[in-house]
Enzyme design. Structure first.
Site, short mmCIF file in Angstrom:
data_model
loop_
_atom_site.label_atom_id
_atom_site.label_comp_id
_atom_site.label_asym_id
_atom_site.label_seq_id
_atom_site.Cartn_x
_atom_site.Cartn_y
_atom_site.Cartn_z
N THR A 36 -14.56 -8.20 -4.60
CA THR A 36 -14.16 -7.23 -3.58
C THR A 36 -15.32 -6.28 -3.36
OG1 THR A 36 -11.82 -7.31 -4.10
CG2 THR A 36 -12.62 -5.22 -3.24
N ARG A 50 1.17 -11.36 0.03
CA ARG A 50 0.81 -10.28 -0.90
C ARG A 50 -0.30 -9.38 -0.31
NH1 ARG A 50 -4.16 -8.60 -3.68
NH2 ARG A 50 -3.55 -7.73 -5.68
N GLY A 88 -2.88 -6.30 -1.43
CA GLY A 88 -3.43 -5.58 -2.58
C GLY A 88 -3.65 -4.10 -2.27
N THR A 98 -11.68 -1.35 -7.05
CA THR A 98 -11.64 -2.80 -7.22
C THR A 98 -10.97 -3.13 -8.54
OG1 THR A 98 -12.94 -4.82 -7.54
CG2 THR A 98 -14.01 -2.75 -8.12
N GLY A 123 -5.07 -5.11 -8.10
CA GLY A 123 -4.63 -4.17 -7.07
C GLY A 123 -3.25 -3.58 -7.27
N1 ASP Z 1 -8.29 -5.02 -5.66
C1 ASP Z 1 -8.30 -6.29 -5.00
C2 ASP Z 1 -6.88 -6.71 -4.73
O1 ASP Z 1 -6.05 -6.53 -5.61
C3 ASP Z 1 -9.00 -7.37 -5.75
C4 ASP Z 1 -10.29 -7.01 -6.44
O2 ASP Z 1 -10.74 -5.87 -6.37
O3 ASP Z 1 -10.93 -7.90 -7.05
O4 ASP Z 1 -6.62 -7.27 -3.70
#
Ligand code: ASP
Length: 332
Positions: free
Chosen positions: A196, A224, A226, A247, A250
């Site tokens: 991300t 879904r 995030g 990040t 989520g």
């Molecule tokens: N935070 C992001 C999500 O949950 C994923 C990530 O940061 O790797 O969609």
């Protein structure tokens, strides 16, 4: 890093260690991340590490050039994120993770700390740069958060660049989904869980901005969403307190309203920014979540907090700071 330090010295600037910034407040400042999670040096070849560092440097350089020329924090955040969306190494735009159904569904958000105007999009599948869509939603101003087909229709009306599904799909991410299914493991256990992307900036006019863009988590189902596009969870900016991009897993960042919680602790409880970020990341860890945040203060201090073993990250400012790091130990 050595080259950068030498370049800084050649320019007569002090080399600033990653753990501390210059005493003089910077005129402008930017921090970026390219995802957080479990990562050991053993998993990383020197070539791969060099590629990531170069990509992070490229994004920092694009944002720095805008800020150094007197451009806005919003433009800097967008420019840094667009470059990382276009880079298949990151889980955003091209190179996004796959959903359970084998699609790439993209989320992004951007927020202007000066006005607290925000734009966000979720579940888009054909917009080349979702962060540009988020910015267009912000500019339009009627709504903050658009989803799926409606978001795509809005993007088409604004003439935003589209791309076919094949553009976003990459083999390493497809293999991660296949492995997840075959071995019945979680999104946090698959390879390449990182990626991300996010940016926070403070411009010479003193304004803050934050943005985040992602494909979400490998194997996500049922539409879904995030934290990244949820204003206050994965993305938040308020000139009175801070700008944050998150990040990690989520769901935990949504449950703790992480980005807003950090800014609220600073603004309402008078907490030091690093302490506020560390406290919220500790709370996420206690709940079972993993990840991190980048944070920009109104004074232009770029801070990081994460409970994972690695976070692709970097920062640069007008005093000559220009650094990237990957592993937790890189900060020491
Ligand atoms: N935070 C992001 C999500 O949950 C994923 C990530 O940061 O790797 O969609």
């Amino acid at each position: 890093m050595k080259t950068l330090a030498l370049a800084a010295l050649a320019l007569g600037l002090a080399a600033v260690p990653f753990a501390a910034q210059a005493a003089e407040p910077p005129r402008w400042s930017v921090a970026i991340h390219g995802g957080a999670g479990t990562l050991s040096r053993a998993d990383m070849t020197p070539e791969r590490e060099a590629e990531y560092r170069a990509a992070l440097q490229g994004a920092l350089a694009a944002a720095s050039a805008i800020l150094a020329a007197g451009g806005s924090a919003m433009d800097a955040v967008e420019a840094a994120i667009v470059l990382m969306e276009d880079d298949p190494k990151f889980n955003a735009g091209r190179g996004a993770v796959f959903t359970w159904d084998g699609r790439n569904e993209l989320d992004a958000a951007i927020m202007d700390g000066a006005t607290r105007a925000a734009g966000a999009a979720t579940g888009v599948t054909s917009i080349r740069n979702p962060i540009r869509l988020a910015r267009a939603i912000l500019r339009d101003g009627r709504h903050v958060f658009l989803s799926g087909a409606g978001a795509e229709q809005f993007a088409a009306e604004r003439g935003l660049e589209t791309a076919p599904p094949d553009y976003f799909a990459t083999e390493p991410r497809r293999r991660a989904l296949e492995r997840m299914k075959a071995e019945q493991i979680s999104a946090l256990e698959v390879d390449l869980k990182f990626g991300t992307v996010g940016a926070v900036a403070r411009d010479a006019a003193g304004h803050l901005a934050a943005g985040t863009s992602t494909g979400g988590m490998t194997g996500k189902r049922w539409g879904r969403i995030g934290d990244s596009p949820v204003i206050g969870a994965g993305t938040y900016a308020d000139d009175r307190a801070c700008a944050v991009s998150a990040t990690g897993s989520g769901e935990y960042f949504i449950r703790t309203a992480a980005a807003h919680e950090i800014c609220a602790r600073i603004r309402l409880a008078g907490e030091a920014p690093q302490g506020a970020a560390d406290a919220v990341i500790a709370e996420i860890g206690a709940l079972g979540g993993e990840g991190g945040v980048i944070l920009m203060t109104p004074a232009g201090e770029a801070l990081f907090s994460f409970n994972s073993s690695g976070m692709y990250r970097g920062r640069a400012d007008s005093t000559g700071v220009n650094e990237v790091a990957i592993f937790a130990a890189d900060a020491e």
